[in-house]
Design a protein around this motif. Sequence first.
Motif, PDB file in Angstrom:
ATOM      1  N   GLN A  39      81.012 102.644 129.343  1.00 30.75           N
ATOM      2  CA  GLN A  39      81.382 103.270 128.334  1.00 30.75           C
ATOM      3  C   GLN A  39      82.661 102.996 127.808  1.00 30.75           C
ATOM      4  N   ALA A  40      82.946 102.821 126.638  1.00 32.95           N
ATOM      5  CA  ALA A  40      84.186 102.072 126.056  1.00 32.95           C
ATOM      6  C   ALA A  40      84.891 103.500 125.389  1.00 32.95           C
ATOM      7  N   PRO A  41      86.195 103.551 125.330  1.00 34.60           N
ATOM      8  CA  PRO A  41      87.028 104.655 124.912  1.00 34.60           C
ATOM      9  C   PRO A  41      86.477 105.091 123.527  1.00 34.60           C
ATOM     10  N   GLY A  42      86.126 106.289 123.406  1.00 32.19           N
ATOM     11  CA  GLY A  42      85.448 107.058 122.320  1.00 32.19           C
ATOM     12  C   GLY A  42      84.034 106.828 122.067  1.00 32.19           C
ATOM     13  N   GLU A  43      83.577 105.978 123.026  1.00 38.63           N
ATOM     14  CA  GLU A  43      81.975 105.799 122.643  1.00 38.63           C
ATOM     15  C   GLU A  43      81.209 106.191 123.714  1.00 38.63           C
ATOM     16  N   GLY A  44      79.691 106.275 123.574  1.00 43.17           N
ATOM     17  CA  GLY A  44      78.908 106.830 124.483  1.00 43.17           C
ATOM     18  C   GLY A  44      78.454 105.783 125.316  1.00 43.17           C
ATOM     19  N   LEU A  45      77.556 106.149 126.275  1.00 45.76           N
ATOM     20  CA  LEU A  45      77.251 105.113 127.298  1.00 45.76           C
ATOM     21  C   LEU A  45      76.448 104.019 126.788  1.00 45.76           C
ATOM     22  N   GLU A  46      76.752 102.836 127.162  1.00 46.88           N
ATOM     23  CA  GLU A  46      75.911 101.673 126.612  1.00 46.88           C
ATOM     24  C   GLU A  46      75.283 100.765 127.715  1.00 46.88           C
ATOM     25  N   TRP A  47      74.100 100.697 127.711  1.00 45.83           N
ATOM     26  CA  TRP A  47      73.321  99.768 128.720  1.00 45.83           C
ATOM     27  C   TRP A  47      73.871  98.518 128.728  1.00 45.83           C
ATOM     28  N   VAL A  48      74.294  97.890 129.929  1.00 47.04           N
ATOM     29  CA  VAL A  48      74.717  96.479 130.121  1.00 47.04           C
ATOM     30  C   VAL A  48      73.427  95.442 130.613  1.00 47.04           C
ATOM     31  N   SER A  49      72.859  96.048 131.826  1.00 46.84           N
ATOM     32  CA  SER A  49      72.102  95.133 132.448  1.00 46.84           C
ATOM     33  C   SER A  49      71.260  95.900 133.506  1.00 46.84           C
ATOM     34  N   SER A  50      70.206  95.420 133.916  1.00 45.13           N
ATOM     35  CA  SER A  50      69.418  96.086 134.818  1.00 45.13           C
ATOM     36  C   SER A  50      68.540  95.016 135.639  1.00 45.13           C
ATOM     37  N   ILE A  51      68.185  95.349 136.889  1.00 49.20           N
ATOM     38  CA  ILE A  51      67.663  94.644 137.914  1.00 49.20           C
ATOM     39  C   ILE A  51      66.217  95.143 138.518  1.00 49.20           C
ATOM     40  N   THR A  52      65.180  94.497 138.626  1.00 47.05           N
ATOM     41  CA  THR A  52      64.064  95.263 139.463  1.00 47.05           C
ATOM     42  C   THR A  52      64.309  95.353 140.909  1.00 47.05           C
ATOM     43  N   ASP A  53      63.584  96.371 141.468  1.00 39.26           N
ATOM     44  CA  ASP A  53      63.707  96.795 142.856  1.00 39.26           C
ATOM     45  C   ASP A  53      63.864  95.287 143.823  1.00 39.26           C
ATOM     46  N   ASP A  54      63.286  94.442 143.616  1.00 41.75           N
ATOM     47  CA  ASP A  54      63.464  93.151 144.589  1.00 41.75           C
ATOM     48  C   ASP A  54      64.203  92.431 144.076  1.00 41.75           C
ATOM     49  N   GLY A  55      65.037  92.699 142.894  1.00 43.80           N
ATOM     50  CA  GLY A  55      66.088  91.449 142.500  1.00 43.80           C
ATOM     51  C   GLY A  55      65.228  90.487 141.754  1.00 43.80           C
ATOM     52  N   GLY A  56      64.079  90.410 141.861  1.00 42.80           N
ATOM     53  CA  GLY A  56      63.388  89.147 140.982  1.00 42.80           C
ATOM     54  C   GLY A  56      63.603  89.083 139.557  1.00 42.80           C
ATOM     55  N   ARG A  57      63.991  90.006 138.938  1.00 35.08           N
ATOM     56  CA  ARG A  57      63.823  89.855 137.320  1.00 35.08           C
ATOM     57  C   ARG A  57      65.167  90.731 137.028  1.00 35.08           C
ATOM     58  N   THR A  58      65.917  90.149 136.009  1.00 32.76           N
ATOM     59  CA  THR A  58      67.234  90.857 135.267  1.00 32.76           C
ATOM     60  C   THR A  58      67.095  91.060 133.973  1.00 32.76           C
ATOM     61  N   ALA A  59      67.673  92.059 133.298  1.00 32.49           N
ATOM     62  CA  ALA A  59      67.630  91.784 131.819  1.00 32.49           C
ATOM     63  C   ALA A  59      69.137  92.363 131.400  1.00 32.49           C
ATOM     64  N   TYR A  60      69.638  91.539 130.364  1.00 32.77           N
ATOM     65  CA  TYR A  60      70.884  91.960 129.850  1.00 32.77           C
ATOM     66  C   TYR A  60      71.006  92.233 128.354  1.00 32.77           C
ATOM     67  N   ALA A  61      71.904  93.210 128.079  1.00 32.91           N
ATOM     68  CA  ALA A  61      72.261  93.381 126.462  1.00 32.91           C
ATOM     69  C   ALA A  61      72.713  92.128 125.875  1.00 32.91           C
ATOM     70  N   ASP A  62      72.402  91.948 124.759  1.00 28.69           N
ATOM     71  CA  ASP A  62      72.803  90.487 123.984  1.00 28.69           C
ATOM     72  C   ASP A  62      74.400  90.430 124.061  1.00 28.69           C
ATOM     73  N   SER A  63      75.050  91.588 123.954  1.00 28.91           N
ATOM     74  CA  SER A  63      76.547  91.160 123.901  1.00 28.91           C
ATOM     75  C   SER A  63      77.154  90.741 125.246  1.00 28.91           C
ATOM     76  N   VAL A  64      76.427  90.656 126.323  1.00 32.72           N
ATOM     77  CA  VAL A  64      77.047  90.057 127.663  1.00 32.72           C
ATOM     78  C   VAL A  64      75.862  88.926 128.189  1.00 32.72           C
ATOM     79  N   LYS A  65      74.921  88.722 127.499  1.00 31.36           N
ATOM     80  CA  LYS A  65      73.933  87.671 128.080  1.00 31.36           C
ATOM     81  C   LYS A  65      74.812  86.373 127.972  1.00 31.36           C
ATOM     82  N   GLY A  66      74.599  85.641 129.234  1.00 34.50           N
ATOM     83  CA  GLY A  66      75.160  84.445 129.359  1.00 34.50           C
ATOM     84  C   GLY A  66      76.730  84.575 129.834  1.00 34.50           C
TER      85      GLY A  66
END
Length: 120
Positions: A39-66
């Motif tokens: 959550q940036a100042p003055g903004e709402g919550l923004e999703w950044v990344s996720s990971i599966t329960d076993d850690g086998g897969r991840t996903a990222y927002a375009d703004s942080v990918k790489g």
Amino acid sequence: QVQLVESGGGLVQPGGSLRLSCAASGFIFSTLGMSWVRQAPGEGLEWVSSITDDGGRTAYADSVKGRFTMSRDNAKNTLYLEMNNLEPEDTAVYYCAQGGSTTWRARRSWGQGTQVTVSS
């Protein structure tokens, strides 16, 4: 009860790096997908990344990918977010949250957050 405790935030210059951690307790950590949101100042919550329960897969927002890498250690009940090449736009309070990219918001379960400030 569920506890999520984030740490590792701080002040860093543009281009710098930080590693966030989230210690989880009160639930069976290894059975649940997890996310980082911010959550940036003055903004709402923004999703950044996720990971599966076993850690086998991840996903990222375009703004942080790489630049960001999410991981977990189920033996330690701990979630991580490695952040490299940080930009001023990454300044925010970072929270770890229960649930994956499509479920974290409805679960409404996250910690108290850790502040990340990117500034010269």
